[in-house]
Design a protein around this motif. Structure first.
Motif, PDB file in Angstrom:
ATOM      1  N   LEU A 295      49.054  28.332  43.945  1.00 42.62           N
ATOM      2  CA  LEU A 295      49.859  29.498  43.584  1.00 42.62           C
ATOM      3  C   LEU A 295      50.309  29.340  42.132  1.00 42.62           C
ATOM      4  N   ILE A 296      49.865  30.251  41.282  1.00 47.10           N
ATOM      5  CA  ILE A 296      50.283  30.238  39.877  1.00 47.10           C
ATOM      6  C   ILE A 296      51.383  31.284  39.738  1.00 47.10           C
ATOM      7  N   ILE A 297      52.606  30.794  39.579  1.00 48.63           N
ATOM      8  CA  ILE A 297      53.792  31.641  39.621  1.00 48.63           C
ATOM      9  C   ILE A 297      54.368  31.788  38.213  1.00 48.63           C
ATOM     10  N   GLY A 298      54.452  33.025  37.736  1.00 41.53           N
ATOM     11  CA  GLY A 298      54.989  33.272  36.408  1.00 41.53           C
ATOM     12  C   GLY A 298      54.263  34.416  35.732  1.00 41.53           C
ATOM     13  N   SER A 299      54.749  34.807  34.576  1.00 39.86           N
ATOM     14  CA  SER A 299      54.142  35.897  33.816  1.00 39.86           C
ATOM     15  C   SER A 299      53.956  35.456  32.379  1.00 39.86           C
ATOM     16  N   GLY A 300      53.209  36.265  31.608  1.00 42.10           N
ATOM     17  CA  GLY A 300      52.971  35.894  30.221  1.00 42.10           C
ATOM     18  C   GLY A 300      52.209  36.951  29.458  1.00 42.10           C
ATOM     19  N   ASN A 301      51.699  36.559  28.300  1.00 42.61           N
ATOM     20  CA  ASN A 301      50.939  37.449  27.429  1.00 42.61           C
ATOM     21  C   ASN A 301      49.689  37.965  28.128  1.00 42.61           C
ATOM     22  N   GLY A 302      49.455  39.279  28.045  1.00 40.78           N
ATOM     23  CA  GLY A 302      48.342  39.900  28.765  1.00 40.78           C
ATOM     24  C   GLY A 302      46.988  39.296  28.470  1.00 40.78           C
ATOM     25  N   GLN A 303      46.715  38.995  27.202  1.00 43.72           N
ATOM     26  CA  GLN A 303      45.418  38.447  26.822  1.00 43.72           C
ATOM     27  C   GLN A 303      45.200  37.061  27.430  1.00 43.72           C
ATOM     28  N   TYR A 304      46.221  36.236  27.400  1.00 41.06           N
ATOM     29  CA  TYR A 304      46.089  34.888  27.963  1.00 41.06           C
ATOM     30  C   TYR A 304      46.008  34.940  29.481  1.00 41.06           C
ATOM     31  N   VAL A 305      46.785  35.835  30.093  1.00 39.29           N
ATOM     32  CA  VAL A 305      46.728  35.992  31.549  1.00 39.29           C
ATOM     33  C   VAL A 305      45.327  36.425  31.977  1.00 39.29           C
ATOM     34  N   SER A 306      44.737  37.341  31.214  1.00 36.21           N
ATOM     35  CA  SER A 306      43.377  37.798  31.512  1.00 36.21           C
ATOM     36  C   SER A 306      42.376  36.647  31.432  1.00 36.21           C
ATOM     37  N   LYS A 307      42.581  35.767  30.457  1.00 38.53           N
ATOM     38  CA  LYS A 307      41.707  34.599  30.314  1.00 38.53           C
ATOM     39  C   LYS A 307      41.806  33.700  31.543  1.00 38.53           C
ATOM     40  N   LEU A 308      43.024  33.491  32.031  1.00 38.52           N
ATOM     41  CA  LEU A 308      43.226  32.656  33.220  1.00 38.52           C
ATOM     42  C   LEU A 308      42.623  33.307  34.457  1.00 38.52           C
ATOM     43  N   GLU A 309      42.831  34.609  34.594  1.00 33.69           N
ATOM     44  CA  GLU A 309      42.317  35.324  35.754  1.00 33.69           C
ATOM     45  C   GLU A 309      40.794  35.319  35.777  1.00 33.69           C
ATOM     46  N   THR A 310      40.181  35.423  34.611  1.00 32.72           N
ATOM     47  CA  THR A 310      38.726  35.358  34.517  1.00 32.72           C
ATOM     48  C   THR A 310      38.217  33.985  34.944  1.00 32.72           C
ATOM     49  N   ALA A 311      38.895  32.932  34.458  1.00 35.19           N
ATOM     50  CA  ALA A 311      38.505  31.560  34.828  1.00 35.19           C
ATOM     51  C   ALA A 311      38.653  31.329  36.325  1.00 35.19           C
ATOM     52  N   ALA A 312      39.664  31.951  36.920  1.00 39.82           N
ATOM     53  CA  ALA A 312      39.928  31.741  38.341  1.00 39.82           C
ATOM     54  C   ALA A 312      38.979  32.518  39.246  1.00 39.82           C
ATOM     55  N   LYS A 313      38.176  33.407  38.666  1.00 40.72           N
ATOM     56  CA  LYS A 313      37.233  34.198  39.461  1.00 40.72           C
ATOM     57  C   LYS A 313      35.895  33.483  39.677  1.00 40.72           C
ATOM     58  N   SER A 314      35.767  32.276  39.124  1.00 45.10           N
ATOM     59  CA  SER A 314      34.523  31.529  39.313  1.00 45.10           C
ATOM     60  C   SER A 314      34.340  31.234  40.802  1.00 45.10           C
ATOM     61  N   PRO A 315      33.096  31.078  41.274  1.00 44.07           N
ATOM     62  CA  PRO A 315      32.833  30.872  42.708  1.00 44.07           C
ATOM     63  C   PRO A 315      33.623  29.727  43.335  1.00 44.07           C
ATOM     64  N   SER A 316      33.867  28.673  42.568  1.00 41.75           N
ATOM     65  CA  SER A 316      34.561  27.504  43.129  1.00 41.75           C
ATOM     66  C   SER A 316      36.076  27.691  43.199  1.00 41.75           C
ATOM     67  N   LEU A 317      36.601  28.762  42.564  1.00 37.36           N
ATOM     68  CA  LEU A 317      38.051  28.939  42.510  1.00 37.36           C
ATOM     69  C   LEU A 317      38.545  30.236  43.143  1.00 37.36           C
ATOM     70  N   ALA A 318      37.680  31.208  43.279  1.00 40.26           N
ATOM     71  CA  ALA A 318      38.099  32.567  43.668  1.00 40.26           C
ATOM     72  C   ALA A 318      38.976  32.601  44.917  1.00 40.26           C
ATOM     73  N   GLU A 319      38.646  31.782  45.915  1.00 34.92           N
ATOM     74  CA  GLU A 319      39.400  31.809  47.167  1.00 34.92           C
ATOM     75  C   GLU A 319      40.574  30.836  47.181  1.00 34.92           C
ATOM     76  N   HIS A 320      40.753  30.113  46.083  1.00 35.32           N
ATOM     77  CA  HIS A 320      41.740  29.034  46.085  1.00 35.32           C
ATOM     78  C   HIS A 320      42.897  29.233  45.113  1.00 35.32           C
ATOM     79  N   VAL A 321      42.858  30.304  44.330  1.00 39.88           N
ATOM     80  CA  VAL A 321      43.898  30.526  43.322  1.00 39.88           C
ATOM     81  C   VAL A 321      44.516  31.906  43.517  1.00 39.88           C
TER      82      VAL A 321
END
Length: 208
Positions: free
Chosen positions: A174-200
């Motif tokens: 669970l990633i709890i918190g907020s931040g800059n839209g561009q950086y959040v988008s970068k994190l969300e993109t990284a978390a969509k990888s097959p090995s992470l999508a169901e775990h983040v």
């Protein structure tokens, strides 16, 4: 309230003058500042207005500062009475990078109101687990922080990916918190990888 959008503009100078007049009128014994603009322009205005004690709070490593901002900070630091750092690493950073007198620095860690912590009813907990797609066999990790590069979320996601590849697939982060839209988008993109999508899960800002 005196709200600054930008300090070094005509509007910013007008607001600085209003701030100066406000401080002169209320005559505070102590002014406490947070972050670069308050730690520089705010300190200058406070000293000019005759405030005897100025305390600067250092909450992070301020990795965003340019060379000019660091120089400006070094000048303003001479007018600050004392500094409060949120942890030892932050204190050491400013002592080294901005040449702050270590005798002026006190470390005070973030506090927690333990009276506000109470057991969660099972029904509430079950609803929360369902909403966050947490299974009974999940081992739950929680990262509570502003979503900013210096917090190391990218490192966390990479560690989760490595653990998944090693066969540890029961983790739920669970990633709890907020931040800059561009950086959040970068994190969300990284978390969509097959090995992470169901775990983040990104919860966004949580009030409590």
């Amino acid at each position: 309230n005196i709200n600054y959008e930008r300090v070094f503009t005509f509007s910013g100078f007008i607001k600085s003058y209003h701030l100066f007049k406000l401080i002169r009128r209320i005559k505070p014994d102590i002014i406490e500042t947070y972050h670069h603009s308050a730690d520089t322009i705010g300190v200058f205005i406070a000293r000019l207005a005759g405030v005897p004690i100025i305390i600067s709070n250092k909450r992070d490593l301020a990795t965003y500062k340019t060379k000019f901002q660091i120089l400006f900070s070094k000048i303003a630091n001479q007018w600050i009475t004392s500094f409060i750092a949120v942890c030892k690493s932050v204190a050491n950073h400013y002592i080294e990078k901005e040449k702050i007198d270590e005798n002026k620095v006190t470390v005070i860690y973030n506090g927690i109101d333990t009276t506000a912590i109470r057991p969660i009813e099972s029904s509430v907990l079950n609803n929360l687990r369902n909403r966050l797609s947490i299974k009974k066999n999940n081992f739950v990790l929680a990262c509570v922080a502003n979503l900013r590069p210096e917090k190391g979320h990218i490192v966390l996601l990479e560690a989760l990916r490595i653990l998944h590849e090693k066969g540890i697939k029961s983790l739920k982060c669970l990633i709890i918190g907020s931040g800059n839209g561009q950086y959040v988008s970068k994190l969300e993109t990284a978390a969509k990888s097959p090995s992470l999508a169901e775990h983040v899960v990104f919860t966004g800002y949580v009030k409590n």
